[in-house]
Design an enzyme around this catalytic site. Structure first.
Site, PDB file in Angstrom:
ATOM      1  N   GLY A  14      24.460  68.006  31.665  1.00 37.01           N
ATOM      2  CA  GLY A  14      23.988  66.692  32.090  1.00 37.01           C
ATOM      3  C   GLY A  14      24.982  66.052  33.028  1.00 37.01           C
ATOM      4  O   GLY A  14      25.280  66.588  34.097  1.00 37.01           O
ATOM      5  N   GLY A  15      25.511  64.909  32.650  1.00 39.97           N
ATOM      6  CA  GLY A  15      26.457  64.212  33.509  1.00 39.97           C
ATOM      7  C   GLY A  15      25.835  63.842  34.841  1.00 39.97           C
ATOM      8  O   GLY A  15      24.610  63.872  35.026  1.00 39.97           O
ATOM      9  N   THR A  16      26.677  63.513  35.793  1.00 39.84           N
ATOM     10  CA  THR A  16      26.180  63.099  37.104  1.00 39.84           C
ATOM     11  C   THR A  16      25.436  64.229  37.800  1.00 39.84           C
ATOM     12  O   THR A  16      24.363  64.028  38.369  1.00 39.84           O
ATOM     13  CB  THR A  16      27.349  62.625  37.985  1.00 39.84           C
ATOM     14  OG1 THR A  16      28.170  61.721  37.239  1.00 39.84           O
ATOM     15  CG2 THR A  16      26.843  61.925  39.219  1.00 39.84           C
ATOM     16  N   ALA A  17      25.997  65.447  37.761  1.00 36.78           N
ATOM     17  CA  ALA A  17      25.379  66.575  38.453  1.00 36.78           C
ATOM     18  C   ALA A  17      24.003  66.899  37.873  1.00 36.78           C
ATOM     19  O   ALA A  17      23.030  67.087  38.611  1.00 36.78           O
ATOM     20  CB  ALA A  17      26.288  67.794  38.385  1.00 36.78           C
ATOM     21  N   SER A  40      24.912  68.737  25.576  1.00 36.95           N
ATOM     22  CA  SER A  40      25.398  68.445  24.241  1.00 36.95           C
ATOM     23  C   SER A  40      26.220  67.175  24.257  1.00 36.95           C
ATOM     24  O   SER A  40      27.119  67.015  25.082  1.00 36.95           O
ATOM     25  CB  SER A  40      26.260  69.599  23.720  1.00 36.95           C
ATOM     26  OG  SER A  40      26.889  69.244  22.492  1.00 36.95           O
ATOM     27  N   VAL A  48      35.181  60.715  36.059  1.00 30.69           N
ATOM     28  CA  VAL A  48      36.077  59.766  36.712  1.00 30.69           C
ATOM     29  C   VAL A  48      35.636  59.466  38.140  1.00 30.69           C
ATOM     30  O   VAL A  48      36.246  58.649  38.814  1.00 30.69           O
ATOM     31  CB  VAL A  48      37.541  60.280  36.727  1.00 30.69           C
ATOM     32  CG1 VAL A  48      38.051  60.448  35.317  1.00 30.69           C
ATOM     33  CG2 VAL A  48      37.652  61.592  37.497  1.00 30.69           C
ATOM     34  N   LYS A  79      31.498  49.117  48.608  1.00 31.39           N
ATOM     35  CA  LYS A  79      32.630  49.818  49.222  1.00 31.39           C
ATOM     36  C   LYS A  79      32.404  49.912  50.725  1.00 31.39           C
ATOM     37  O   LYS A  79      31.380  50.441  51.177  1.00 31.39           O
ATOM     38  CB  LYS A  79      32.763  51.215  48.616  1.00 31.39           C
ATOM     39  CG  LYS A  79      33.847  52.063  49.264  1.00 31.39           C
ATOM     40  CD  LYS A  79      33.894  53.449  48.638  1.00 31.39           C
ATOM     41  CE  LYS A  79      34.867  54.344  49.395  1.00 31.39           C
ATOM     42  NZ  LYS A  79      34.894  55.718  48.853  1.00 31.39           N
ATOM     43  N   THR A 345      34.178  62.546  47.889  1.00 35.19           N
ATOM     44  CA  THR A 345      33.100  63.469  48.251  1.00 35.19           C
ATOM     45  C   THR A 345      32.471  64.182  47.059  1.00 35.19           C
ATOM     46  O   THR A 345      31.507  64.924  47.239  1.00 35.19           O
ATOM     47  CB  THR A 345      33.627  64.540  49.230  1.00 35.19           C
ATOM     48  OG1 THR A 345      34.785  65.175  48.661  1.00 35.19           O
ATOM     49  CG2 THR A 345      33.990  63.920  50.564  1.00 35.19           C
ATOM     50  N   ILE A 347      30.614  63.241  44.376  1.00 35.04           N
ATOM     51  CA  ILE A 347      29.208  62.923  44.123  1.00 35.04           C
ATOM     52  C   ILE A 347      28.352  63.322  45.328  1.00 35.04           C
ATOM     53  O   ILE A 347      27.221  63.782  45.176  1.00 35.04           O
ATOM     54  CB  ILE A 347      29.055  61.442  43.757  1.00 35.04           C
ATOM     55  CG1 ILE A 347      29.645  61.189  42.358  1.00 35.04           C
ATOM     56  CG2 ILE A 347      27.600  60.995  43.810  1.00 35.04           C
ATOM     57  CD1 ILE A 347      29.651  59.746  41.916  1.00 35.04           C
TER      58      ILE A 347
END
Length: 505
Positions: A14-17, A40, A48, A79, A345, A347
């Site tokens: 999962g996560g951002t990717a 999981s 980060v 930004k 870079t 993300i």
């Protein structure tokens, strides 16, 4: 006969990717693709990566995200660029500001006219002609498409946000659109004995998840691409020697800056990223030149607010997979490679991987030429980002530590050497094959790091000097008038996208 379409996609991690991949593919392909994401809760994500670059706006727009709602849910801020401190020599500062520098005049890029005036004694800075820079240093922001009373472009922005909250936000939308999330640890990857393709992943509880296509979003472990398929890794630490990072959240400092800070230290550099509720901080360093305890002390002694957690250490090897797509598996995110976060870079490389996948989406035939083109395009992007990051290190003038001397004296890729040689001889910069960083991005870093061309384009001499002086003064005036009416960054957030308490999703 048309090849059979892909029906089942399995995303590992999962996560951002993982959730960026799931959200884009379900948005674009909808009911034509059965998407399962397995992750999981027991396995943490790196999480980060909190600074982005402008192309993420395109990604969010495709998903139909409301920008204010997205910022509220991710504790986001705006930004306008990245400020580099102490990178040329201690005490130096410059910014890689987003957006254009000046305005083209005839067939010659703006900076050639600036170089002409500089060689004749003009003292104005290159950044006097960057609206993004001027707004960033004044801590101002607004959504400004163009300068009032002019056709000149306005501000170009990206975001700072909590990457974990972003993944959670995308997960909610993805599940609403039909992505199935499965909780569990993968203990086995089953390969076809004849083709070597992945047939299924097996979970700890025995659940078998079959797929036609697999995305490896498992982070540094690279469970599918690295472990199961044994795809090699190109190590770039001879060019980018930093191999550790200490990260810690802290209270915000006195200013909510609309830009990222990158502050060079003895054997690496420190990031500061302002969110609405805290600041992200980290120290990227080379373990051959400084110990973990020393690196941690450098970070903790340079926080602007009180730390909110214990610092944690990340270990990495800068580089990339030999292939990003192999057989019926595509690596996305950290499983595909790691580029240190100097130019924000990480993300973006997730975004470009999944966008290219959508553009080159395979059938069950898995044409080798399609796979090869994907690998060629993504490899080129990685290499040009690599060169851009090396540029910061290699062009330092620091004499205070062996680390910086090593970076200055090291051999660099031929592609970067050519770019530097062309600029220092002629002042010319060419963007190839739509590479990520623009001519204005390369220009700011090369000028900021102390490179100066021996000449400029002859066309810059065709404009009378008094005309050129008036032209430059008018540009500065347009910027200053626009800045006068802009609210502060803090006030804009308070009025449009203040997070308050982030609601649970």
């Amino acid at each position: 006969m048309t090849a059979e379409p892909i029906q089942k996609l399995v995303i590992v991690g999962g996560g951002t990717a993982g959730w960026m991949s799931a959200s884009l593919l379900v948005k674009l392909m909808g009911a034509d693709l059965d998407i399962t994401l397995v992750e999981s809760d027991e396995i943490g994500t790196v999480g980060v990566g909190e600074a982005t670059i402008p192309p993420i706006q395109t990604f969010n727009n495709v998903l139909g995200l409301d920008e204010n709602a997205f910022l509220r849910q991710t504790q986001g801020t705006f930004k306008l660029g990245i400020q580099f401190e102490n990178w040329g020599a201690p005490g130096d500062k410059y910014m890689h500001a987003f957006g254009p520098i000046g305005r083209e005049l005839g067939f010659s890029a703006f900076h050639h006219f600036w170089l002409r005036r500089a060689k004749q004694g003009a003292s104005d800075s290159l950044w006097d002609y960057s609206l993004n820079y001027q707004a960033a240093k004044a801590d101002k922001f607004a959504r400004l498409d163009h300068l009032p009373g002019s056709s000149l472009p306005g501000l170009t922005h990206a975001f700072h946000f909590d990457a974990g909250l972003y993944a959670r936000y995308l997960r909610a939308g993805s599940e609403q659109m039909g992505v199935r999330r499965v909780e569990g640890r993968i203990t086995q990857t089953q390969l076809n004995s004849e083709t070597g393709f992945i047939e299924a992943v097996i979970l700890e509880d025995g659940t078998r998840l079959e797929g036609d296509l697999f995305l490896d979003c498992s982070g540094f472990r690279s469970l599918l691409m690295g472990e199961a398929l044994q795809v090699g890794y190109e190590d770039w630490t001879h060019w980018l020697p930093c191999d550790r990072a200490i990260a810690v959240p802290a209270e915000n400092g006195p200013r909510l800056r609309p830009y990222t800070q990158s502050i060079a230290h003895q054997a690496g550099w420190q990031w500061r990223i302002p969110l609405q509720n805290r600041a992200g901080n980290g120290h990227v360093y080379c373990s051959d030149h400084i110990s973990e305890d020393e690196a941690t002390a450098v970070l903790m002694n340079n926080l602007e607010g009180m730390p909110l957690a214990e610092p944690r250490t990340l270990r990495f090897t800068t580089g990339r997979r030999a292939k990003f797509w192999h057989k019926n598996c595509i690596a996305v995110g950290l499983s595909s490679g790691f580029m240190e976060p100097l130019e924000s870079t990480s993300i973006h490389l997730i975004q470009t991987a999944v966008v290219r996948l959508a553009q080159m989406f395979p059938t069950k035939a898995f044409d080798a030429v399609n796979e090869g083109e994907y690998n060629r395009q993504l490899g080129f992007e990685y290499e040009r980002i690599r060169d851009f990051i090396i540029l910061h290190y290699h062009t330092n003038q620091r004499t205070d530590s062996p680390f910086w001397t090593t970076c200055r004296e090291m051999a660099i890729p031929e592609s970067l050497q050519h770019k530097m040689d062309l600029f220092t001889a002629t002042g010319r910069i060419f963007r190839e094959n739509n590479e990520l960083f623009t001519e204005d991005g390369w220009l700011q870093v090369m000028i900021g790091q102390g490179l100066r061309p021996a000449s400029y384009h002859p066309l810059a001499d065709q404009v009378p000097m008094d005309t050129l002086t008036d032209f430059m003064a008018n540009l500065r005036g347009l910027h200053q008038r626009a800045l006068t009416d802009l609210p502060s960054h803090t006030a804009f957030i308070a009025a449009h996208c203040a997070a308050g308490q982030v609601r649970e999703i």
